[in-house]
Design an enzyme around this catalytic site. Structure first.
Site, PDB file in Angstrom:
ATOM      1  N   GLY A  36      55.693  -7.806   6.434  1.00 20.14           N
ATOM      2  CA  GLY A  36      54.617  -8.738   6.729  1.00 20.14           C
ATOM      3  C   GLY A  36      53.339  -7.992   7.060  1.00 20.14           C
ATOM      4  O   GLY A  36      53.147  -6.843   6.656  1.00 20.14           O
ATOM      5  N   CYS A  37      52.462  -8.643   7.808  1.00 21.08           N
ATOM      6  CA  CYS A  37      51.190  -8.030   8.185  1.00 21.08           C
ATOM      7  C   CYS A  37      51.447  -6.713   8.912  1.00 21.08           C
ATOM      8  O   CYS A  37      52.210  -6.659   9.875  1.00 21.08           O
ATOM      9  CB  CYS A  37      50.395  -8.973   9.079  1.00 21.08           C
ATOM     10  SG  CYS A  37      48.855  -8.255   9.683  1.00 21.08           S
ATOM     11  N   PHE A  38      50.795  -5.661   8.461  1.00 22.16           N
ATOM     12  CA  PHE A  38      51.118  -4.335   8.992  1.00 22.16           C
ATOM     13  C   PHE A  38      50.653  -4.088  10.419  1.00 22.16           C
ATOM     14  O   PHE A  38      51.112  -3.170  11.070  1.00 22.16           O
ATOM     15  CB  PHE A  38      50.668  -3.215   8.067  1.00 22.16           C
ATOM     16  CG  PHE A  38      49.266  -3.262   7.509  1.00 22.16           C
ATOM     17  CD1 PHE A  38      48.182  -3.752   8.204  1.00 22.16           C
ATOM     18  CD2 PHE A  38      49.046  -2.768   6.232  1.00 22.16           C
ATOM     19  CE1 PHE A  38      46.903  -3.755   7.670  1.00 22.16           C
ATOM     20  CE2 PHE A  38      47.766  -2.754   5.677  1.00 22.16           C
ATOM     21  CZ  PHE A  38      46.694  -3.251   6.404  1.00 22.16           C
ATOM     22  N   TRP A  39      49.759  -4.899  10.957  1.00 22.16           N
ATOM     23  CA  TRP A  39      49.241  -4.636  12.300  1.00 22.16           C
ATOM     24  C   TRP A  39      50.328  -4.674  13.365  1.00 22.16           C
ATOM     25  O   TRP A  39      50.459  -3.754  14.166  1.00 22.16           O
ATOM     26  CB  TRP A  39      48.157  -5.637  12.672  1.00 22.16           C
ATOM     27  CG  TRP A  39      46.890  -5.538  11.890  1.00 22.16           C
ATOM     28  CD1 TRP A  39      46.429  -4.478  11.164  1.00 22.16           C
ATOM     29  CD2 TRP A  39      45.917  -6.564  11.755  1.00 22.16           C
ATOM     30  NE1 TRP A  39      45.226  -4.784  10.592  1.00 22.16           N
ATOM     31  CE2 TRP A  39      44.882  -6.059  10.936  1.00 22.16           C
ATOM     32  CE3 TRP A  39      45.808  -7.860  12.242  1.00 22.16           C
ATOM     33  CZ2 TRP A  39      43.753  -6.803  10.608  1.00 22.16           C
ATOM     34  CZ3 TRP A  39      44.688  -8.603  11.915  1.00 22.16           C
ATOM     35  CH2 TRP A  39      43.675  -8.074  11.109  1.00 22.16           C
TER      36      TRP A  39
END
Length: 190
Positions: A36-39
């Site tokens: 998913g979103c890498f953050w």
């Protein structure tokens, strides 16, 4: 000329080759994960003892030197990934996999939460035959815990392109703790 070919217009695409970068220190190894979103994935690994460094970026695609906007445009084939530099003596690869499975829903093909697109797919990208073996065994064990089929891809790590600097350690820069062992909840957006 397309970004997908070499200077002669037909050479092999370097983006399809292996990630040939070296780990950021003696005794360290590399791992790549898409969840998913890498953050938030990055912050989770930053907090893990034995992880020396993390980087967010793009891999597994066919577009040379993609930007975040390129990847979000859905035409590059890249996944948002976190590349982890870790000490296997302090943090075995199996521990990295445990974190990976706990961090996302591996049964959704191109979606994590409300974020949809091929860049948000679930993937384990290995650097060695041993990582591949452990990843496949881990997937088999996790499949027994899920009713739905796990759709995580397990593939060799391809060339890694770092995301723009503002994406690196994004949540840490936004005030969330990256201290080793921190268990504070991770907020997605700073």
């Amino acid at each position: 000329m397309s970004n997908d070919t070499g200077a002669d217009g037909g050479a092999a695409n370097p983006d399809l080759g292996p990630d040939a970068d070296a780990a950021a220190g003696e005794g360290l190894e590399l791992a790549q994960f898409a969840a998913g979103c890498f953050w938030s994935v990055e912050l989770t690994y930053q907090r893990l003892p034995g992880v020396a460094r993390t980087e967010v970026g793009f891999s597994q695609g066919h577009h040379h030197e993609p930007t975040y906007d390129d990847v979000c445009g859905q035409g590059t084939g890249h996944a948002e990934v976190v590349r982890v530099h870790y000490d296997p003596k302090a943090c075995p690869y199996g521990v990295l996999l445990d974190v990976f499975w706990a961090k996302h829903r591996p049964t959704t093909l191109i979606r994590q939460g409300d974020e949809a697109g091929t860049q948000y797919r679930s993937g384990i990208y290995y650097y060695t035959a041993e990582q591949e073996r452990v990843a496949r065994e881990s997937l088999e064990a996790k499949q027994e815990e899920w009713k739905e089929k796990i759709v995580t891809e397990i593939l060799p790590a391809r060339r890694f392109y770092p995301a723009e600097e503002y994406h690196q350690r994004y949540l840490e820069k936004g005030g969330q703790s990256a201290q080793k062992g921190c268990t504070d909840p991770i907020r997605r957006y700073g």
